[in-house]
Design an enzyme around this catalytic site. Structure first.
Site, PDB file in Angstrom:
ATOM      1  N   GLY A  17       4.480   4.654  -6.368  1.00 58.81           N
ATOM      2  CA  GLY A  17       3.688   5.430  -5.938  1.00 58.81           C
ATOM      3  C   GLY A  17       2.297   4.934  -5.950  1.00 58.81           C
ATOM      4  O   GLY A  17       2.190   3.726  -6.108  1.00 58.81           O
ATOM      5  N   GLY A  75       0.980   0.155  -9.385  1.00 58.65           N
ATOM      6  CA  GLY A  75       1.195  -1.332  -9.742  1.00 58.65           C
ATOM      7  C   GLY A  75       2.073  -2.196  -8.712  1.00 58.65           C
ATOM      8  O   GLY A  75       2.378  -3.248  -9.111  1.00 58.65           O
ATOM      9  N   SER A  96       1.588  -3.253  -5.737  1.00 55.55           N
ATOM     10  CA  SER A  96       1.009  -4.619  -5.001  1.00 55.55           C
ATOM     11  C   SER A  96       0.866  -5.451  -6.071  1.00 55.55           C
ATOM     12  O   SER A  96       1.069  -6.882  -5.650  1.00 55.55           O
ATOM     13  CB  SER A  96      -0.263  -4.082  -4.439  1.00 55.55           C
ATOM     14  OG  SER A  96      -0.136  -3.346  -3.211  1.00 55.55           O
ATOM     15  N   HIS A 117      -7.996  -6.526  -3.036  1.00 54.15           N
ATOM     16  CA  HIS A 117      -6.702  -7.128  -3.047  1.00 54.15           C
ATOM     17  C   HIS A 117      -7.104  -8.730  -2.827  1.00 54.15           C
ATOM     18  O   HIS A 117      -6.291  -9.732  -3.261  1.00 54.15           O
ATOM     19  CB  HIS A 117      -6.079  -6.686  -1.675  1.00 54.15           C
ATOM     20  CG  HIS A 117      -5.163  -5.438  -2.231  1.00 54.15           C
ATOM     21  ND1 HIS A 117      -3.897  -5.373  -2.053  1.00 54.15           N
ATOM     22  CD2 HIS A 117      -5.301  -4.012  -2.712  1.00 54.15           C
ATOM     23  CE1 HIS A 117      -3.314  -4.181  -2.565  1.00 54.15           C
ATOM     24  NE2 HIS A 117      -4.199  -3.608  -2.853  1.00 54.15           N
ATOM     25  N   ARG A 118      -7.933  -8.953  -2.019  1.00 56.05           N
ATOM     26  CA  ARG A 118      -8.384 -10.380  -1.570  1.00 56.05           C
ATOM     27  C   ARG A 118      -8.530 -11.077  -2.779  1.00 56.05           C
ATOM     28  O   ARG A 118      -8.268 -12.419  -2.891  1.00 56.05           O
ATOM     29  CB  ARG A 118      -9.391 -10.447  -0.519  1.00 56.05           C
ATOM     30  CG  ARG A 118      -8.835  -9.892   0.911  1.00 56.05           C
ATOM     31  CD  ARG A 118     -10.130 -10.028   2.047  1.00 56.05           C
ATOM     32  NE  ARG A 118      -9.471  -9.702   3.422  1.00 56.05           N
ATOM     33  CZ  ARG A 118     -10.114  -9.374   4.223  1.00 56.05           C
ATOM     34  NH1 ARG A 118     -11.569  -9.327   4.213  1.00 56.05           N
ATOM     35  NH2 ARG A 118      -9.500  -9.276   5.421  1.00 56.05           N
ATOM     36  N   ARG A 121      -7.839 -10.792  -5.651  1.00 56.91           N
ATOM     37  CA  ARG A 121      -6.775 -10.970  -6.790  1.00 56.91           C
ATOM     38  C   ARG A 121      -5.626 -11.961  -6.152  1.00 56.91           C
ATOM     39  O   ARG A 121      -4.878 -12.643  -7.068  1.00 56.91           O
ATOM     40  CB  ARG A 121      -6.154  -9.485  -6.911  1.00 56.91           C
ATOM     41  CG  ARG A 121      -5.050  -9.410  -8.190  1.00 56.91           C
ATOM     42  CD  ARG A 121      -4.807  -7.982  -8.000  1.00 56.91           C
ATOM     43  NE  ARG A 121      -3.861  -7.549  -7.014  1.00 56.91           N
ATOM     44  CZ  ARG A 121      -3.881  -6.251  -6.466  1.00 56.91           C
ATOM     45  NH1 ARG A 121      -4.632  -5.384  -7.172  1.00 56.91           N
ATOM     46  NH2 ARG A 121      -3.277  -5.791  -5.399  1.00 56.91           N
ATOM     47  N   ARG A 122      -5.818 -12.315  -5.006  1.00 54.21           N
ATOM     48  CA  ARG A 122      -4.845 -13.420  -4.505  1.00 54.21           C
ATOM     49  C   ARG A 122      -5.237 -14.704  -4.606  1.00 54.21           C
ATOM     50  O   ARG A 122      -6.298 -14.889  -4.610  1.00 54.21           O
ATOM     51  CB  ARG A 122      -4.604 -12.975  -2.645  1.00 54.21           C
ATOM     52  CG  ARG A 122      -3.988 -11.695  -2.637  1.00 54.21           C
ATOM     53  CD  ARG A 122      -3.618 -11.405  -1.082  1.00 54.21           C
ATOM     54  NE  ARG A 122      -4.593 -11.714  -0.044  1.00 54.21           N
ATOM     55  CZ  ARG A 122      -4.909 -10.644   0.558  1.00 54.21           C
ATOM     56  NH1 ARG A 122      -4.780  -9.406   0.216  1.00 54.21           N
ATOM     57  NH2 ARG A 122      -5.972 -11.148   1.427  1.00 54.21           N
TER      58      ARG A 122
END
Length: 399
Positions: free
Chosen positions: A230, A234, A236, A271-272, A274-275
Site C-alpha cells: 500500500g 516500504g 519501493s 527516490h533518486r 536513495r538509489r
C-alpha cells in the site's frame, strides 16, 4: 582450505550490550553473534576478538597452531588480551603480500572506508576474501583482481561492496558469499536469511567451519519478483534493496516528470537520492521492448502508473470508449506485458500498489482502475518466481 568463523557479528556483537532495540531482543540462541573473527586452517587468525580462545574451543578448534594474527580494522573499547602463545596482532601495509611457512599467502587490500582487507591464497590455490566492517576494496577495475572462491564481507551494511566486486568479476556465480559483521540493522532469523538470499548470500552461526572451494547450495536469486504494498508501506525500498548488491541496474520510472507538481518532484528526488550512483534511470511506460532486450537487471517502479498510462491511451475513463473497444485494447496490453515478462531473460523486480482491500472508490472510473490493477497484478504475479507483500515495512512472502 578451512575457515572457522569464531564470530560473525559486528564489532560490538549481537545483541549489542544494553541495546533495547527489537533486533537485539530477538538475537537469542544461534542468532547470538560475537565480533567477527576467522581462523584459517588453524594457522592464520583474521581479527582477534575477546574470548577468541574459548570461541575456538567451542568450535572444536585450537589456537595453538596460529602463526599469524592480522587485524582488519581498529578495535574500539578496552584492549583485547592476547592469549598465551599467540603472536602479537598486526596489520599488513596496503598492497603488501605476506607469505606464511604453512604455504598461505596473504595480500593486504586498501579499503575505501578505512581498515584493511585480506586476500588469502591457500596452499592448494583456493582464494578467500576477507573484508572489514563497512568497507570495500578501493580502486577496483574489471579484470584487475582474482576471482574468489569465498568472500566474507559486510553484505548488509555495504551491499554496494558486493555489487562492485561482482562488477569486476571478483565475485561470480560460484563464489560462496558469507555475510559477517552482522549488526542489529536487520532482525535476525528468517528476515535476515530472506534478505541475504535475495542478494545471493548466506549467514552461518558462530563456530561454523567452512571449506573454501566446496559448493554450498544457496537459494537462487529470484529472476522475476513482484513487490506489492500500500501507500508508504516500504515497497519501493524493498524493491531497491533486492538489487543494491548487483551492478548496472536500470531503474525504469513509469511516472514521468509531471511538470509543475512540486510534491511529485520531491518524491522523485527522494527516490533518486536513495538509489546507488551506479544505477541508470529511464522514464518510460514502454516496458515490452525493454523486457525483450538483453541487459542488466530492471527495476520497474511502478506498474500502477504503467496502468494509468495504458488506460489513458485506450480511453478507459470514458464509458462509451471503454465499451466500444477500450476494455479489449487494455486487456491486450496487459496480455502483451505478461507474455514479455514470461519470455524475458533479464532479472526483473517490479513494484505495484495493492488495492481493493480498503474503501470502495466512490466513482465508476475509480472502481474500474481498482479492478484493472487487481487483474494486472494477478497476471504479472503469475509470471514471477517470487511475489511479496509489504505491510508497515514488513515483508510477507506470498510465493
Amino acid at each position: 582450505m578451512e575457515v572457522t568463523l569464531l564470530g560473525t557479528g559486528a564489532p560490538a556483537g549481537l545483541p549489542r550490550p544494553d541495546c533495547p532495540c527489537a533486533a537485539c531482543a530477538c538475537a537469542v540462541g544461534a542468532d547470538v553473534r560475537a565480533a567477527t573473527a576467522a581462523l584459517v586452517d588453524g594457522a592464520l587468525l583474521l581479527d582477534l576478538t575477546p574470548g577468541a580462545a574459548f570461541a575456538a574451543a567451542r568450535a572444536g578448534r585450537s589456537l595453538a597452531g596460529v602463526r599469524q594474527v592480522l587485524l582488519s580494522h581498529p578495535h574500539d573499547g578496552p584492549a583485547v588480551e592476547v592469549p598465551a602463545g599467540l603472536p602479537q596482532p598486526g596489520r599488513v601495509p596496503d598492497g603488501r603480500e605476506l607469505a606464511l611457512l604453512t604455504g598461505h599467502r596473504v595480500r593486504a587490500l586498501a579499503m575505501d572506508a578505512g581498515g584493511t582487507g585480506y586476500a588469502v591464497t591457500g596452499p592448494d590455490g583456493q582464494q578467500l576474501l576477507y573484508l572489514p566492517p563497512g568497507g570495500t576494496p578501493a580502486g577496483l577495475e574489471n579484470g584487475s583482481t582474482e576471482s574468489y572462491d569465498m568472500a566474507l564481507l559486510d553484505v548488509v551494511g555495504r551491499p554496494d561492496a558486493l555489487a562492485r566486486l561482482r562488477a569486476v568479476g571478483a565475485v561470480g556465480p560460484a563464489t560462496d558469499v558469507i555475510a559477517v559483521h552482522l549488526d542489529h540493522d536487520v532482525p535476525p532469523g528468517p528476515e535476515l536469511r530472506r534478505r541475504l538470499a535475495a542478494a545471493g548470500a548466506r549467514a552461518v552461526p558462530d563456530g561454523t567451519t567452512l571449506t573454501v572451494g566446496v559448493y554450498e547450495e544457496v537459494p537462487d536469486v529470484p529472476r522475476r519478483t513482484l513487490v506489492l504494498g500500500g501507500a508508504r508501506s516500504g515497497k519501493s525500498v524493498e524493491a531497491e534493496r533486492r538489487l543494491e548488491s548487483f551492478p548496472d541496474v536500470l531503474y525504469v520510472a513509469t511516472g514521468g516528470t509531471r511538470g509543475g507538481d512540486t510534491e511529485w518532484a520531491d518524491r522523485v528526488a527522494v527516490h533518486r537520492e536513495r538509489r546507488p550512483g551506479s544505477w541508470r534511470t529511464t522514464e518510460t511506460c514502454d516496458l515490452v521492448p525493454l523486457l525483450a532486450q538483453d541487459g542488466p537487471p530492471l527495476l520497474v517502479d511502478c506498474l500502477s502508473l504503467w496502468l494509468t498510462d495504458a488506460m489513458d491511451s485506450v480511453g478507459a475513463w470514458d464509458d462509451t470508449e471503454w465499451a466500444s473497444g477500450g476494455e479489449k485494447a487494455l486487456r491486450e496490453r496487459v496480455r502483451e506485458l505478461a507474455e514479455a515478462v514470461r519470455a524475458t531473460r533479464r532479472t526483473v523486480v517490479a513494484v505495484s500498489n495493492e488495492v481493493g482491500s480498503g474503501i470502495v472508490p466512490a466513482t465508476a472510473s475509480g472502481r474500474r482502475y481498482r479492478d484493472e490493477l487487481g487483474r494486472l497484478n494477478a497476471a504479472f504475479a503469475d509470471e514471477c518466481e517470487q511475489v511479496v507483500l509489504v505491510v508497515a515495512g514488513q515483508v510477507v512472502v506470498l510465493r
